[in-house]
Design an enzyme around this catalytic site. Structure first.
Site, PDB file in Angstrom:
ATOM      1  N   GLU A 174       0.839  -1.202   0.000  1.00  0.00           N
ATOM      2  CA  GLU A 174       0.000   0.000   0.000  1.00  0.00           C
ATOM      3  C   GLU A 174       0.877   1.256   0.000  1.00  0.00           C
ATOM      4  O   GLU A 174       0.836   2.066   0.917  1.00  0.00           O
ATOM      5  CB  GLU A 174      -0.955  -0.031   1.195  1.00  0.00           C
ATOM      6  CG  GLU A 174      -1.919  -1.208   1.093  1.00  0.00           C
ATOM      7  CD  GLU A 174      -2.964  -1.256   2.191  1.00  0.00           C
ATOM      8  OE1 GLU A 174      -2.959  -0.371   3.065  1.00  0.00           O
ATOM      9  OE2 GLU A 174      -3.785  -2.190   2.171  1.00  0.00           O
ATOM     10  N   GLU A 508      -9.019   4.481  -0.312  1.00  0.00           N
ATOM     11  CA  GLU A 508      -9.177   4.717   1.129  1.00  0.00           C
ATOM     12  C   GLU A 508      -8.078   5.609   1.695  1.00  0.00           C
ATOM     13  O   GLU A 508      -8.277   6.256   2.711  1.00  0.00           O
ATOM     14  CB  GLU A 508      -9.226   3.385   1.881  1.00  0.00           C
ATOM     15  CG  GLU A 508      -7.915   2.607   1.850  1.00  0.00           C
ATOM     16  CD  GLU A 508      -8.019   1.247   2.540  1.00  0.00           C
ATOM     17  OE1 GLU A 508      -9.098   0.649   2.517  1.00  0.00           O
ATOM     18  OE2 GLU A 508      -7.002   0.789   3.093  1.00  0.00           O
TER      19      GLU A 508
HETATM   20  C1  NOJ Z   1      -8.176  -2.133   5.523  1.00  0.00           C
HETATM   21  C2  NOJ Z   1      -9.021  -2.357   4.336  1.00  0.00           C
HETATM   22  O1  NOJ Z   1      -8.350  -2.004   3.151  1.00  0.00           O
HETATM   23  C3  NOJ Z   1     -10.291  -1.581   4.497  1.00  0.00           C
HETATM   24  O2  NOJ Z   1     -11.067  -1.661   3.340  1.00  0.00           O
HETATM   25  C4  NOJ Z   1     -11.018  -2.059   5.707  1.00  0.00           C
HETATM   26  O3  NOJ Z   1     -12.129  -1.255   5.917  1.00  0.00           O
HETATM   27  C5  NOJ Z   1     -10.139  -2.004   6.952  1.00  0.00           C
HETATM   28  N1  NOJ Z   1      -8.873  -2.612   6.702  1.00  0.00           N
HETATM   29  C6  NOJ Z   1     -10.784  -2.702   8.125  1.00  0.00           C
HETATM   30  O4  NOJ Z   1     -10.865  -4.065   7.874  1.00  0.00           O
HETATM   31 CA    CA Z   2      -5.970  -1.857   2.812  1.00  0.00          CA
END
Ligand code: NOJ
Ligand code: CA
Length: 703
Positions: A174, A508
């Protein structure tokens, strides 16, 4: 297409003289030529050329074993075979409905000249767009169980190419991409500054992860990755900054070795995709072709879909995964009063189900529904989740009935917090629970350090774990979307219920960090997506002022670019990631997300340059409709779209979702225009993309 297998024996029998002076072995197809030779000291090497230009200069092959008798010393050639294959296969889902698999295969048989005289085969497949090769260990008396200490595979690049890379971290991919010369690769500051929430462990400051995208000074595009990573650690690449030679670095296990293998056995394929046109890299099916066909026959239960979810609201701090935490109060009587911000409560989940039903979105994901989030990661624990115990305010029975009544599919969430052994102990119960409540898909997650302790996300143990999860899910007819796994290598062909993975820096990061630069999504197709679909979670409409307590955060794209990502970042499981209330503000633009399919009959990469722009057109599965996505980096750009892919003589109604003239990802990201016009095969459209912008089009036949 008729299968044609031409079997041609090039060299047979023992040929020890070859080690000194024998002619090299070759295989070629169209513009790609492979040469395999032994050096004077008996080391096997390979080289690849494209249109007579070197792609890799003679590069070492071999493996070192812990027992000291690996294939790192001199070897002799005992024979070789060539065969030609040209056939086709139909994926269960994908970017095209049929895939041609055309290659020339060269198998090279090698043997240690002295005791124990172990034998090794190297199998090369030369395609029109590159080469795959792997090591095979035939059944033999002198080799049964063995441990790989190192893989010696090299890629001796002929120049100081421009590289699109992320650091060789063993536990997370990431990262934002760095664009630099190979001679400038330096991990250390990136690893230190990373906001990745998994543990960071990248001891080699000059190692990068694959897929590695390269561009030479004279315009050759080269992509290095692997196919079918099964029962073997991920290969990373150590970059020699002076010579531009890349050397395999396998992710180690808990005791510092690399892989436990047995004969007969084999490694994953090492892949080189090459072209003088960037779009050819994105169109390549080389990695899928090197994977095994589907491991099970009945696949009609696998249904690609879009989904919304109780998710972004936790990412931006509006609600929480956890039911109870420090913001709670305890009454005098010792009763816990939760803070009231738990996202996965029955009423809120129903709100998402209503939205999905109303707008024809097939699925709803709910995170934070099960006990364990109070203390879910950070302490390298055995595991806090049992995957079947809902919080008191999440009525699973009521929710699944409500969803079924509205024709909406629920998507399960199984966060393991890295405790993979704990997950394996609960796998069967977890999948039975999904079957019982009618969940056809699960999103898994591996945030944090791995248990078994000392194992890494990208090592051999975990690579077997991901496959075990996909296999178990298939037995229960559940589709899988994995977050924080090793980056994919085309295994979605073999396990077609493994529809998507995150395995990269998703949207995210715009919620909880400085985010992703506008160029990020133009690099992803050339890197992360080379191995398979990505759950990037596109579709954010409220691009500023969404993060609680962090008003400076913003998504680094325009709204129109968020729409275009549904076409440019392929995934058969695709999220509409924003909140229903944010979509309600722009239902005219949301229309594109409703309409865009997740499964395709055809794909045309119209223009692409890593780090700059990507324009892709795709034809909907079983339909004459086409969809187009065009994106740019931080620079304004005009995408010229020739609609020559449309069938001649047929008129289409085009709906264009474009950046408004004054749109700009920094200052005016939500300004978009929707217009319609009649188009046909001869039409050329000029789409003005704002800085950080994009355009999305639907083209529907008029009669
Ligand atoms: C990281 C994940 O990429 C995300 O999508 C998720 O909401 C969180 N972890 C919690 O599991
Ligand atoms: Ca992630």
């Amino acid at each position: 297409m008729p299968k044609t297998y031409l079997f041609l024996l090039l060299l047979a029998g023992s040929c020890p003289a070859f080690a000194q002076s024998g002619a090299p072995l070759t295989a070629s197809l169209d513009n790609v030529r492979l040469t395999v030779a032994l050096t004077a000291s008996g080391q096997p090497t390979y080289a690849v050329a494209y249109r007579q230009k070197p792609v890799v200069n003679p590069s070492r092959l071999g493996l070192q074993f812990v027992d000291g008798h690996g294939f790192d010393g001199p070897l002799v050639l005992t024979g070789s075979e060539v065969k030609n294959v040209d056939d086709a296969w139909q994926p269960v889902w994908g970017e095209v409905k049929s895939i041609r698999n055309r290659y020339q295969q060269l198998t090279v048989h090698l043997r240690q000249p002295a005791a124990p005289g172990r034998r090794l085969d190297v199998v090369f497949r030369v395609f029109a767009d590159g080469v795959g090769f792997r090591y095979e260990f035939p059944k033999q008396p002198g080799l049964q169980y063995f441990t790989v200490a190192d893989e010696l595979t090299e890629f001796a690049l002929p120049g100081d190419h421009k590289a699109f890379w992320i650091p060789g971290d063993y536990d997370t991919n990431e990262y934002p991409y760095t664009v630099s010369r190979l001679s400038e690769v330096d991990n250390a500051p990136l690893v230190k500054a990373s906001t990745a929430i998994a543990v960071r462990d990248a001891p080699d400051p000059q190692a990068v992860q694959t897929p590695l995208m390269l561009k030479s000074a004279d315009g050759l595009y080269v992509n290095i990755h692997e196919a079918a990573q099964v029962d073997y650690p991920a290969m990373q690449l150590h970059v020699d900054r002076a010579s531009h030679r890349l050397t395999a670095r396998l992710v180690p296990d808990a005791v510092g070795t690399k892989a436990y293998l047995r004969a007969p056995g084999r490694t994953p394929w090492r892949t080189l995709i090459v072209s003088d046109r960037a779009p050819d890299i994105l169109a390549s099916k080389l990695i899928l072709n090197l994977n095994e066909p589907a491991a099970f026959a009945t696949t009609d239960w696998i249904k690609p879909m879009k989904f919304v979810g109780v998710w972004w609201e936790m990412q931006v701090g509006k609600s929480t995964w956890s039911y109870a935490n420090s913001a709670d109060t305890l009454t005098a009587a010792g009763q816990l009063v939760p803070h009231g911000r738990h996202g996965a409560n029955t009423a809120n989940v129903k709100r998402y189900i209503d939205f999905a039903a109303k707008h024809g979105i097939a699925g709803v994901l709910v995170e934070g529904w099960n006990v364990g989030w109070e203390d879910w990661f950070g302490n390298w624990k055995e595991g806090v989740f049992d995957f079947v115990t809902p919080y008191p305010d999440f009525n699973v029975q009521e929710i699944s009935q409500y969803a079924a009544g509205k024709g909406v599919k629920m998507i399960m969430h199984n966060e393991t917090s890295g405790a993979a052994t704990n997950y394996e102990q609960h796998l069967d119960t977890a999948f039975r629970f999904m079957n019982r409540y009618g969940y056809p898909a699960v999103k898994t997650g591996y945030v944090g350090r791995i248990v078994p302790r000392g194992e890494h996300h990208d090592g051999q143990w975990m690579s077997n774990h991901y496959v075990r999860v996909a296999e178990t899910a298939a037995r229960h007819h559940v589709m899988v979307d994995m977050h924080e796994p090793v980056r994919p290598t085309g295994l979605g062909r073999t396990y077609p219920n493994w529809l998507a993975s995150e395995a990269g820096r998703g949207n995210e990061y715009n919620a909880f960090s400085d985010g992703n630069a506008p160029a990020h999504e133009t690099i992803l197709p050339f890197t992360r997506l080379m191995g398979g679909p990505m759950d990037y979670t596109p579709g954010i409409f409220k691009l500023r002022n969404y993060a609680a307590g962090a008003p400076q955060r913003q998504v680094h794209t325009t709204l129109a670019k968020q729409l275009a990502l549904y076409v440019t970042l392929y995934s058969p499981l695709q999220m509409a990631a924003d909140l229903p209330e944010n979509y309600e503000q722009h239902l005219d633009a949301f229309r594109f997300i409703q309409d865009v399919p997740v499964d395709w009959d055809d794909t045309r990469i119209l223009e692409a340059e890593p780090g700059e722009y990507v324009t892709i057109a795709r034809q909907q599965k079983g339909s004459a409709s086409w969809f187009v996505g065009a994106i740019t980096n931080e620079n304004r750009r005009t995408a010229t779209l020739r609609l020559s892919f449309l069938p001649k003589g047929r008129r289409y109604r085009a709906t264009l979702y474009t950046d408004a003239p004054n749109a700009d990802w920094r200052t005016n990201p939500e300004a978009y225009r929707i217009s319609t016009q009649t188009v046909q095969a001869g039409t050329t459209l000029r789409l003005a993309l704002a800085p950080g912008g994009g355009a999305a089009l639907s083209l529907v036949p008029m009669n």
